[in-house]
Design an enzyme around this catalytic site. Sequence first.
Site, PDB file in Angstrom:
ATOM      1  CB  CYS A 199       0.291   4.304  -4.462  1.00  0.00           C
ATOM      2  SG  CYS A 199       0.518   5.762  -3.367  1.00  0.00           S
ATOM      3  CB  CYS A 212       0.589   6.601   1.498  1.00  0.00           C
ATOM      4  SG  CYS A 212       0.524   7.081  -0.093  1.00  0.00           S
ATOM      5  CB  CYS A 250      -2.658   4.712  -1.670  1.00  0.00           C
ATOM      6  SG  CYS A 250      -1.482   3.971  -0.713  1.00  0.00           S
ATOM      7  CG  ASP A 267      28.148   0.533  -5.298  1.00  0.00           C
ATOM      8  OD1 ASP A 267      28.809   1.543  -4.700  1.00  0.00           O
ATOM      9  OD2 ASP A 267      27.110   0.669  -5.809  1.00  0.00           O
TER      10      ASP A 267
END
Length: 412
Positions: free
Chosen positions: A204, A217, A220, A338
Amino acid sequence: MAGNSDPLTPRAKLAVTAGKAVAAASRAAGRGSGSVIGGRVALKLDPDLLARLAQNLDVILVSATNGKTTTTRLIAEALRAAGPVVSNALGANMPAGITSALAGSSDAKFGVIEVDEKYLAGVARDTDPKCIALLNLSRDQLDRAAETRMLAENWREGLAGTKAVVVANADDPLVVWAASSSPNVIWVAAGQMWKDDAWSCPSCGGVMQRPGDDWFCGECGFRRPTPSWALSGDHVLDPHGSAWPIHLQLPGRANKANATSSAAVAAVFGVPPQVALERMYQVQAVAGRYDVVQFMQRDLRLLLAKNPAGWLETFSLIDPPPTPVILSVNARSADGTDTSWLWDVDYTRLTGHPIFVIGDRKLDLAVRLEVANQHFQVCDNLDQAVQTAPPGRIEVIANYTAFQDLRRRVGN
């Protein structure tokens, strides 16, 4: 596609033969193992070749950002207790390299295959695996790999409803999110040292709570599943609560975690933990990693670290100060061009070590070490770094192509 009892079609046989011929020519020309170019040619001639080669095998796929080559090797050793194994042991982990590896064996029972994270869903579709091991997901090759949340989503969609037994790391929220679409998951508490890619909920977007070794979490309710296998110190705990000692020649906590996941995979195929772990002791080095080599009258230990999670684990392996450390970083296409990931690595962990910096991007690394207040010396090449280093064994840490350069130089 041909049934299980059918031999390869004439086209498939031609593709295998042509692929092997091209690979042999590549090796003869000194251009590496030839497995990738051979596989590409074979797949051009028969696009369904990977599926055909896999049809008579019990296939095990291994994918992760860190540890997949080593774990593939450990699983292969363990499963040899139950029958012949074919594996892409050299780490060529995209469809062409995998096709080459499977074409090299006709009598194997098991195919233990390392798969690049971005190709997992497609290779799973082609090979109909019996088991899939998912170890971790973290930032890597920032210029070309999808952001980790997108990779997890790709896995989740690609593995939804798979018939394979999925052996997944319960301590990595991204892996748990990816594996949760699969109906048959074995959860392993393998640990997660690098947490900087898992502070937001993959379900979420909420902020992840991380009390102790747990995570959930708060918004959620997505949370760490209860593992049935676990790494506990120097032991593997199996689903029955029995503790099995881990005896490895490979160093570090990360490899004990790899052995724990490997034991869980082996058990899917009826190999008991004691047998699996005893067989893993045979592995001394993996494609040159962890090898101690003699070079210019010195002992060099070769360590591969290609992203922040890998560097963090590697720093925990090296001998204490004042052991000299050579760091080598390239940014070729196979590494990712990178180098901003260098800023995610905590180089203060090298305080007290004499540091020598080489590689194509040695100046990028030098700036990073300067900011971290480390004492270091920039050198032109490995020979100069070894000549300049104080006495004792030298730890050499390199990213992917830099590691291959080092192996060539030291004749490993």
